[in-house]
Every structure is written in structure tokens, then in C-alpha cells.
Design an enzyme around this catalytic site. Structure first.
Site, PDB file in Angstrom:
ATOM      1  N   CYS A 174       6.292  -0.182   7.163  1.00  0.00           N
ATOM      2  CA  CYS A 174       5.861   0.971   6.360  1.00  0.00           C
ATOM      3  C   CYS A 174       7.004   1.360   5.428  1.00  0.00           C
ATOM      4  O   CYS A 174       8.162   1.413   5.864  1.00  0.00           O
ATOM      5  CB  CYS A 174       5.518   2.134   7.291  1.00  0.00           C
ATOM      6  SG  CYS A 174       5.011   3.624   6.426  1.00  0.00           S
ATOM      7  N   LEU A 175       6.681   1.651   4.181  1.00  0.00           N
ATOM      8  CA  LEU A 175       7.722   2.038   3.222  1.00  0.00           C
ATOM      9  C   LEU A 175       8.434   3.321   3.649  1.00  0.00           C
ATOM     10  O   LEU A 175       9.558   3.570   3.234  1.00  0.00           O
ATOM     11  CB  LEU A 175       7.116   2.223   1.817  1.00  0.00           C
ATOM     12  CG  LEU A 175       6.588   0.950   1.149  1.00  0.00           C
ATOM     13  CD1 LEU A 175       5.908   1.286  -0.175  1.00  0.00           C
ATOM     14  CD2 LEU A 175       7.702  -0.065   0.927  1.00  0.00           C
ATOM     15  N   HIS A 232      -2.340   7.322   7.256  1.00  0.00           N
ATOM     16  CA  HIS A 232      -1.364   8.235   6.634  1.00  0.00           C
ATOM     17  C   HIS A 232      -2.025   9.558   6.223  1.00  0.00           C
ATOM     18  O   HIS A 232      -1.387  10.608   6.249  1.00  0.00           O
ATOM     19  CB  HIS A 232      -0.749   7.600   5.378  1.00  0.00           C
ATOM     20  CG  HIS A 232       0.461   6.759   5.636  1.00  0.00           C
ATOM     21  ND1 HIS A 232       1.627   7.262   6.168  1.00  0.00           N
ATOM     22  CD2 HIS A 232       0.702   5.441   5.412  1.00  0.00           C
ATOM     23  CE1 HIS A 232       2.524   6.275   6.268  1.00  0.00           C
ATOM     24  NE2 HIS A 232       1.985   5.163   5.819  1.00  0.00           N
ATOM     25  N   GLN A 251       3.076   9.932   1.313  1.00  0.00           N
ATOM     26  CA  GLN A 251       4.363   9.235   1.303  1.00  0.00           C
ATOM     27  C   GLN A 251       5.227   9.589   0.098  1.00  0.00           C
ATOM     28  O   GLN A 251       6.405   9.242   0.047  1.00  0.00           O
ATOM     29  CB  GLN A 251       4.149   7.717   1.330  1.00  0.00           C
ATOM     30  CG  GLN A 251       3.585   7.230   2.651  1.00  0.00           C
ATOM     31  CD  GLN A 251       3.437   5.729   2.633  1.00  0.00           C
ATOM     32  OE1 GLN A 251       2.449   5.205   2.165  1.00  0.00           O
ATOM     33  NE2 GLN A 251       4.451   5.019   3.120  1.00  0.00           N
ATOM     34  N   GLY A 301       0.834  -1.199   0.000  1.00  0.00           N
ATOM     35  CA  GLY A 301       0.000   0.000   0.000  1.00  0.00           C
ATOM     36  C   GLY A 301       0.862   1.239   0.000  1.00  0.00           C
ATOM     37  O   GLY A 301       2.025   1.202   0.414  1.00  0.00           O
ATOM     38  N   HIS A 309      -4.036   1.238   7.826  1.00  0.00           N
ATOM     39  CA  HIS A 309      -2.682   1.820   7.820  1.00  0.00           C
ATOM     40  C   HIS A 309      -2.613   2.997   6.838  1.00  0.00           C
ATOM     41  O   HIS A 309      -2.114   4.070   7.175  1.00  0.00           O
ATOM     42  CB  HIS A 309      -1.685   0.710   7.445  1.00  0.00           C
ATOM     43  CG  HIS A 309      -0.262   1.154   7.346  1.00  0.00           C
ATOM     44  ND1 HIS A 309       0.734   0.690   8.176  1.00  0.00           N
ATOM     45  CD2 HIS A 309       0.356   2.028   6.500  1.00  0.00           C
ATOM     46  CE1 HIS A 309       1.883   1.261   7.846  1.00  0.00           C
ATOM     47  NE2 HIS A 309       1.687   2.073   6.834  1.00  0.00           N
ATOM     48  N   GLU A 310      -3.139   2.786   5.623  1.00  0.00           N
ATOM     49  CA  GLU A 310      -3.033   3.834   4.594  1.00  0.00           C
ATOM     50  C   GLU A 310      -3.942   5.026   4.911  1.00  0.00           C
ATOM     51  O   GLU A 310      -3.558   6.177   4.685  1.00  0.00           O
ATOM     52  CB  GLU A 310      -3.355   3.266   3.206  1.00  0.00           C
ATOM     53  CG  GLU A 310      -2.433   2.138   2.741  1.00  0.00           C
ATOM     54  CD  GLU A 310      -0.950   2.428   2.876  1.00  0.00           C
ATOM     55  OE1 GLU A 310      -0.541   3.608   2.808  1.00  0.00           O
ATOM     56  OE2 GLU A 310      -0.183   1.468   3.077  1.00  0.00           O
TER      57      GLU A 310
HETATM   58 ZN    ZN Z   1       2.889   3.350   5.766  1.00  0.00          ZN
END
Ligand code: ZN
Length: 147
Positions: A88-89, A134, A51, A46, A130-131
């Protein structure tokens, strides 16, 4: 194909609230395509627009069941509880246990602006929560629990 640089923790953009998308146009389509490219390139499940430094309420997810594009998503129902490890990226090399709802129902718009509803459990429910976090400037490290 265009791969964006992923913003990492410490950058204030990750802590800001993303803005509602009101224009469903070619630039949104381009953003969606580039976010998907970036997510697949980074081998994530995701990615939220903040991000890549874009403060818009746009999310892409693929937990192995195909690409999902969600514009202005919000959780309208949730059930259950599940603690599992997350990463998380934007926080490379870090993982931790996070408590999430086990099932969620999400209202969102597609790339044409059409209102839609979807539901998911397990990894998909986790990715959705999670997304969407963000978009509020919330990161999984804010929600770590001990198991
Ligand atoms: Zn993340």
C-alpha cells in the site's frame, strides 16, 4: 500535473469512513486528475482519496490496462478466494498476504455521475477490494493471513 503528498499509516484520516460524492463538478474532475498524477508518480496501481487526506468515496486504479476512475464504488457480487501479497502506498516498505475474492462486480458512478457496473478478476479484483476498503478506513494490514 499536481502530485499530492500521500498520507501514511498512523494518520487518523486513513481510519475514517469517506463520504458519498454528490456533486459531479469541476472540483471532482480536478481531484481525479490529481489523484491519477499522484498514483502514477508513486508507481502504484491504485489510490483512494483518503490516502491524500480527502474523505470522499473516490478511487483511481491502473493495473496496466488503462486508468479507471470510480466514484462511490461498492462491491455487489464476488466469487472465489485468492491469497496473494499486497502492499500500500500509505504503508511504505511493508507487504503481506491478504485473502481476497478472486472475482468481483462493482457498481460505481463515473465522473459525470452516470451509474456503471464493471467486473474484474486477478490483480484488478484485488486492487478494487483494496481501494474500496480504504473508503471504509480499512487497511490491508488489518487482513493479513499466513499462507
Ligand atoms: Zn492502499
Amino acid at each position: 500535473m499536481a502530485v499530492y503528498q500521500i498520507v501514511e499509516i498512523g494518520d487518523p484520516v486513513l481510519r475514517e469512513k469517506a463520504k458519498v460524492v454528490t456533486k459531479f463538478n469541476a472540483s471532482l474532475e480536478k481531484l481525479l486528475a490529481n489523484m491519477a498524477d499522484t498514483m502514477y508518480d508513486a508507481e502504484g496501481v491504485g489510490l483512494a482519496a483518503p490516502q491524500i487526506g480527502v474523505l470522499k468515496r473516490v478511487v483511481v486504479i491502473d493495473v496496466g490496462e488503462g486508468l479507471l476512475e470510480l466514484i462511490n464504488p461498492r462491491i455487489i457480487e464476488w466469487r472465489g478466494e485468492d491469497i496473494a501479497q499486497e502492499g500500500c502506498l500509505s504503508i511504505p516498505g511493508r507487504q503481506g498476504n491478504v485473502k481476497r475474492a478472486e472475482w468481483v462486480k462493482v457498481q460505481y458512478q463515473d465522473r459525470t455521475g452516470q451509474e456503471k457496473v464493471m467486473e474484474g478478476d486477478g490483480l484488478l479484483a484485488r486492487a478494487l477490494q483494496h481501494e474500496i476498503d480504504h473508503l471504509e478506513g480499512i487497511l490491508f494490514v488489518d487482513k493479513l493471513v499466513r499462507e
